[in-house]
Design a protein around this motif. Structure first.
Motif, PDB file in Angstrom:
ATOM      1  N   HIS A 173       0.049  10.182  -4.379  1.00 29.69           N
ATOM      2  CA  HIS A 173      -0.373   8.875  -4.895  1.00 29.69           C
ATOM      3  C   HIS A 173      -1.012   8.005  -3.817  1.00 29.69           C
ATOM      4  CE1 HIS A 173       1.788   9.140  -8.769  1.00 29.69           C
ATOM      5  NE2 HIS A 173       2.497  10.016  -8.070  1.00 29.69           N
ATOM      6  N   THR A 174      -1.922   7.164  -4.258  1.00 31.15           N
ATOM      7  CA  THR A 174      -2.473   6.114  -3.397  1.00 31.15           C
ATOM      8  C   THR A 174      -2.614   4.889  -4.279  1.00 31.15           C
ATOM      9  OG1 THR A 174      -3.645   7.738  -2.104  1.00 31.15           O
ATOM     10  CG2 THR A 174      -4.418   5.488  -1.898  1.00 31.15           C
ATOM     11  N   GLN A 175      -1.816   3.874  -4.000  1.00 27.42           N
ATOM     12  CA  GLN A 175      -1.791   2.704  -4.883  1.00 27.42           C
ATOM     13  C   GLN A 175      -1.763   1.431  -4.060  1.00 27.42           C
ATOM     14  OE1 GLN A 175       2.059   3.363  -6.755  1.00 27.42           O
ATOM     15  NE2 GLN A 175       1.064   3.699  -8.713  1.00 27.42           N
ATOM     16  N   LEU A 176      -2.436   0.428  -4.580  1.00 27.15           N
ATOM     17  CA  LEU A 176      -2.324  -0.908  -4.008  1.00 27.15           C
ATOM     18  C   LEU A 176      -1.661  -1.775  -5.079  1.00 27.15           C
ATOM     19  CD1 LEU A 176      -3.066  -2.238  -1.358  1.00 27.15           C
ATOM     20  CD2 LEU A 176      -5.310  -2.737  -2.285  1.00 27.15           C
ATOM     21  N   LEU A 225       0.881  -1.173   0.000  1.00 25.50           N
ATOM     22  CA  LEU A 225       0.000   0.000   0.000  1.00 25.50           C
ATOM     23  C   LEU A 225       0.915   1.218   0.000  1.00 25.50           C
ATOM     24  CD1 LEU A 225      -2.850   1.322   0.387  1.00 25.50           C
ATOM     25  CD2 LEU A 225      -2.341   1.329   2.840  1.00 25.50           C
ATOM     26  N   THR A 226       0.934   1.939  -1.121  1.00 25.17           N
ATOM     27  CA  THR A 226       1.774   3.135  -1.221  1.00 25.17           C
ATOM     28  C   THR A 226       0.876   4.359  -1.087  1.00 25.17           C
ATOM     29  OG1 THR A 226       3.101   1.929  -2.811  1.00 25.17           O
ATOM     30  CG2 THR A 226       3.610   4.240  -2.543  1.00 25.17           C
ATOM     31  N   VAL A 227       1.101   5.105  -0.015  1.00 27.67           N
ATOM     32  CA  VAL A 227       0.230   6.243   0.278  1.00 27.67           C
ATOM     33  C   VAL A 227       1.088   7.481   0.532  1.00 27.67           C
ATOM     34  CG1 VAL A 227      -1.969   5.304   1.074  1.00 27.67           C
ATOM     35  CG2 VAL A 227       0.000   5.069   2.548  1.00 27.67           C
ATOM     36  N   ASP A 256     -10.184   0.294  -5.611  1.00 28.50           N
ATOM     37  CA  ASP A 256      -9.887   1.722  -5.798  1.00 28.50           C
ATOM     38  C   ASP A 256     -10.314   2.534  -4.574  1.00 28.50           C
ATOM     39  OD1 ASP A 256      -8.769   1.276  -8.235  1.00 28.50           O
ATOM     40  OD2 ASP A 256     -10.588   1.733  -9.379  1.00 28.50           O
ATOM     41  N   PHE A 257      -9.777   3.761  -4.499  1.00 33.55           N
ATOM     42  CA  PHE A 257     -10.033   4.646  -3.366  1.00 33.55           C
ATOM     43  C   PHE A 257     -10.624   5.967  -3.868  1.00 33.55           C
ATOM     44  CE2 PHE A 257      -6.232   2.104  -2.716  1.00 33.55           C
ATOM     45  CZ  PHE A 257      -6.433   1.531  -1.473  1.00 33.55           C
ATOM     46  N   SER A 258     -11.328   6.676  -2.974  1.00 37.24           N
ATOM     47  CA  SER A 258     -11.832   8.010  -3.328  1.00 37.24           C
ATOM     48  C   SER A 258     -11.940   8.837  -2.056  1.00 37.24           C
ATOM     49  CB  SER A 258     -13.215   7.884  -3.971  1.00 37.24           C
ATOM     50  OG  SER A 258     -13.812   9.156  -4.014  1.00 37.24           O
ATOM     51  N   TYR A 259     -11.491  10.085  -2.152  1.00 38.37           N
ATOM     52  CA  TYR A 259     -11.506  10.941  -0.952  1.00 38.37           C
ATOM     53  C   TYR A 259     -12.259  12.247  -1.121  1.00 38.37           C
ATOM     54  CZ  TYR A 259      -8.396   7.574   0.930  1.00 38.37           C
ATOM     55  OH  TYR A 259      -7.902   6.389   1.384  1.00 38.37           O
ATOM     56  N   SER A 260     -12.810  12.509  -2.330  1.00 39.07           N
ATOM     57  CA  SER A 260     -13.480  13.801  -2.509  1.00 39.07           C
ATOM     58  C   SER A 260     -14.739  13.873  -1.632  1.00 39.07           C
ATOM     59  CB  SER A 260     -13.791  14.046  -3.983  1.00 39.07           C
ATOM     60  OG  SER A 260     -14.534  12.966  -4.478  1.00 39.07           O
ATOM     61  N   GLY A 261     -15.436  12.736  -1.466  1.00 37.67           N
ATOM     62  CA  GLY A 261     -16.651  12.709  -0.647  1.00 37.67           C
ATOM     63  C   GLY A 261     -16.338  13.010   0.818  1.00 37.67           C
ATOM     64  N   LEU A 262     -15.227  12.492   1.284  1.00 41.72           N
ATOM     65  CA  LEU A 262     -14.834  12.706   2.684  1.00 41.72           C
ATOM     66  C   LEU A 262     -14.592  14.198   2.939  1.00 41.72           C
ATOM     67  CD1 LEU A 262     -13.860  11.554   5.463  1.00 41.72           C
ATOM     68  CD2 LEU A 262     -11.559  11.540   4.473  1.00 41.72           C
ATOM     69  N   LYS A 263     -13.881  14.823   2.017  1.00 38.89           N
ATOM     70  CA  LYS A 263     -13.549  16.242   2.177  1.00 38.89           C
ATOM     71  C   LYS A 263     -14.829  17.089   2.225  1.00 38.89           C
ATOM     72  CE  LYS A 263     -12.075  18.520  -1.244  1.00 38.89           C
ATOM     73  NZ  LYS A 263     -11.404  18.653  -2.532  1.00 38.89           N
ATOM     74  N   THR A 264     -15.764  16.799   1.313  1.00 37.26           N
ATOM     75  CA  THR A 264     -17.021  17.553   1.272  1.00 37.26           C
ATOM     76  C   THR A 264     -17.817  17.311   2.550  1.00 37.26           C
ATOM     77  OG1 THR A 264     -16.993  17.018  -1.060  1.00 37.26           O
ATOM     78  CG2 THR A 264     -18.971  18.072  -0.253  1.00 37.26           C
ATOM     79  N   SER A 265     -17.811  16.056   2.988  1.00 37.68           N
ATOM     80  CA  SER A 265     -18.572  15.714   4.188  1.00 37.68           C
ATOM     81  C   SER A 265     -18.011  16.456   5.410  1.00 37.68           C
ATOM     82  CB  SER A 265     -18.510  14.192   4.358  1.00 37.68           C
ATOM     83  OG  SER A 265     -18.714  13.799   5.662  1.00 37.68           O
ATOM     84  N   ILE A 266     -16.685  16.552   5.513  1.00 34.98           N
ATOM     85  CA  ILE A 266     -16.071  17.277   6.642  1.00 34.98           C
ATOM     86  C   ILE A 266     -16.426  18.754   6.544  1.00 34.98           C
ATOM     87  CG2 ILE A 266     -13.866  17.971   7.700  1.00 34.98           C
ATOM     88  CD1 ILE A 266     -12.713  15.287   6.714  1.00 34.98           C
ATOM     89  N   SER A 283     -10.719   3.601   5.436  1.00 34.80           N
ATOM     90  CA  SER A 283     -10.964   3.486   3.992  1.00 34.80           C
ATOM     91  C   SER A 283      -9.805   2.770   3.296  1.00 34.80           C
ATOM     92  CB  SER A 283     -11.168   4.872   3.379  1.00 34.80           C
ATOM     93  OG  SER A 283      -9.934   5.576   3.371  1.00 34.80           O
ATOM     94  N   LEU A 284      -8.599   2.953   3.796  1.00 30.10           N
ATOM     95  CA  LEU A 284      -7.440   2.278   3.192  1.00 30.10           C
ATOM     96  C   LEU A 284      -7.446   0.796   3.526  1.00 30.10           C
ATOM     97  CD1 LEU A 284      -4.644   4.907   4.060  1.00 30.10           C
ATOM     98  CD2 LEU A 284      -5.512   4.381   1.765  1.00 30.10           C
ATOM     99  N   LEU A 285      -7.666   0.493   4.804  1.00 30.14           N
ATOM    100  CA  LEU A 285      -7.484  -0.894   5.246  1.00 30.14           C
ATOM    101  C   LEU A 285      -8.616  -1.829   4.815  1.00 30.14           C
ATOM    102  CD1 LEU A 285      -5.656  -0.466   8.663  1.00 30.14           C
ATOM    103  CD2 LEU A 285      -4.715  -0.954   6.407  1.00 30.14           C
ATOM    104  N   ILE A 286      -9.789  -1.266   4.554  1.00 23.59           N
ATOM    105  CA  ILE A 286     -10.882  -2.098   4.020  1.00 23.59           C
ATOM    106  C   ILE A 286     -10.428  -2.724   2.693  1.00 23.59           C
ATOM    107  CG2 ILE A 286     -13.053  -1.814   2.733  1.00 23.59           C
ATOM    108  CD1 ILE A 286     -14.156  -0.294   5.071  1.00 23.59           C
ATOM    109  N   LYS A 287      -9.797  -1.903   1.865  1.00 25.37           N
ATOM    110  CA  LYS A 287      -9.348  -2.385   0.548  1.00 25.37           C
ATOM    111  C   LYS A 287      -8.146  -3.320   0.693  1.00 25.37           C
ATOM    112  CE  LYS A 287     -12.385   0.243  -1.430  1.00 25.37           C
ATOM    113  NZ  LYS A 287     -13.163   0.158  -2.630  1.00 25.37           N
ATOM    114  N   VAL A 288      -7.262  -2.984   1.634  1.00 25.54           N
ATOM    115  CA  VAL A 288      -6.081  -3.833   1.853  1.00 25.54           C
ATOM    116  C   VAL A 288      -6.532  -5.227   2.304  1.00 25.54           C
ATOM    117  CG1 VAL A 288      -4.086  -4.188   3.369  1.00 25.54           C
ATOM    118  CG2 VAL A 288      -4.493  -1.940   2.349  1.00 25.54           C
TER     119      VAL A 288
END
Ligand code: KG4
Ligand code: ZN
Length: 343
Positions: free
Chosen positions: A147-150, A141-143, A213-223, A256-261
């Motif tokens: 970049h955010t890659q599995l 997991l490269t974060v 895959d990952f997505s963070y735009s929703g998190l930012k808007t929600s905060i 959100s990262l570890l669910i995918k991992v």
């Protein structure tokens, strides 16, 4: 690539990293790091982000002292070097140019080859600059800030990217959320520190993306909406709840990262997980990854923090694999801001 070099068995390599806002030089010999000097540009917290021209000028100012210091720390003379390695990309063009121009000129003066290194490959291969090395193949997991890659890592230059971010990188999610909380740039380490004092009692919207895959735009808007609503009721809301807010942001990103991992470990059956990139310095991510890997019977590899954030030690580790494979750069090597990874 030049093929006519007579390779030495344990090369001595000077490595340079200047892709973003850290100027770093490292010396590698006999399969290990002798020195790893990092000069971080601290002026960017005033502007809330990196101003590329300011970054480029700062690299230019410090690159020679940083290299001299790395050689001194390693007690290596320039004449003892067998190659100069440098980050070719991806990164900020004005920053990359400083490192690449320096490396080419320095190597030409010594009549030794240049090794080009991909910044994200180096994050993955940073593990080989430590005593605690994973064995191929492993899941990585490269974060980082960009970049955010599995990845399934099959060999030093053989990867399969099974997951990626569709919008912001995990580091950006930390930095942008931190900005909303009024924290300086880069906010990741501040959130980490504050989260230790708080509890994750606020819930933000979860990513809802298929596969790995990952997505963070929703998190930012929600905060953002959550804070706007709370601040209307209490203007001191952020100040009064800062540690709990930091813990909640960290919890949301780590989860959100570890669910995918976890899904990827179960599906691939890989028995080793490596964490790489600046965000892998996050203590919440490390603790949760440890719990996860213990539960699954998987071995966890996380580098010391200095090797997780940008540093030339990881460039040296990647370069040592390239050297062994006789992969040297051509004389017309140029930096590439959007350099693709070899898959
Ligand atoms: O790998 P890196 O040093 O540079 C890039 O290649 O981007 O990663 C920088 C990112 C920034 O977004 C920073 O906020 C984040 O790593 N970071 C952290 C921590 N340390 C650095 N994020 C969360 N917790 C940390 N302790
Ligand atoms: Zn990086």
């Amino acid at each position: 690539m030049q093929k006519d070099r007579i390779l030495v068995v344990e090369p001595c390599i000077l490595a340079i990293e200047s892709s973003c806002d850290d100027t770093s030089a490292a010396v590698w010999r006999d399969g290990k790091l002798l020195s790893n000097v990092v000069a971080s540009q601290l002026m960017h917290d005033e502007t809330g982000g990196i101003v590329p021209e300011v970054a480029s000028r700062a690299h230019q100012q410090v690159i020679i002292p940083v290299v001299k210091r790395a050689l001194e720390d390693a007690q290596i003379r320039p004449q003892n070097l067998d190659a100069v390695a440098v980050t070719r990309g991806p990164g900020l063009m004005g920053s990359l140019v400083v490192g690449v121009a320096f490396a080419k000129t320095y190597a030409a003066g010594l009549d030794i080859p240049v090794i080009e290194v991909h910044h994200m490959e180096a994050h993955v291969l940073a593990h080989f600059a430590t005593e605690n090395k994973p064995e191929f193949p492993f899941l990585c997991l490269t974060v980082s800030g960009g970049h955010t890659q599995l990845l399934i890592v099959r060999g030093p230059f053989s990867y399969e990217e099974i997951g990626r971010t569709l919008d912001d990188a995990a580091g950006e999610a930390f930095d942008k959320s931190g900005k909303l909380l009024g924290l300086p740039y880069p906010a990741g380490p501040h959130i980490d520190r504050l989260a230790k004092e708080g509890s994750p009692k606020f819930e933000f919207s979860k990513q809802n993306i298929d596969g790995y895959d990952f997505s963070y735009s929703g998190l930012k808007t929600s905060i953002l909406y959550f804070l706007q609503k709370e601040i209307r009721k209490n203007p001191d809301f952020v100040h009064e709840n800062l540690t709990d807010l930091a813990a909640s942001v960290q919890h949301a990103i780590v989860e959100s990262l570890l669910i995918k991992v976890e899904a990827a470990l179960v599906k691939t059956g890989l028995s080793q997980l490596a964490l790489a990139g600046g965000v892998s310095a996050n203590s919440g991510l490390r603790e949760s990854a440890e719990k996860l890997t213990n539960r699954l019977g998987v071995k966890l590899y996380a580098t010391p923090i200095k090797l997780a954030t940008d540093n030339a030690g990881m460039i040296a580790a990647a370069a040592s694999f390239a050297y062994a494979e006789n992969r040297f750069a051509e004389d017309d090597l140029a930096p590439s801001a959007r350099l693709a990874m070899r898959f």
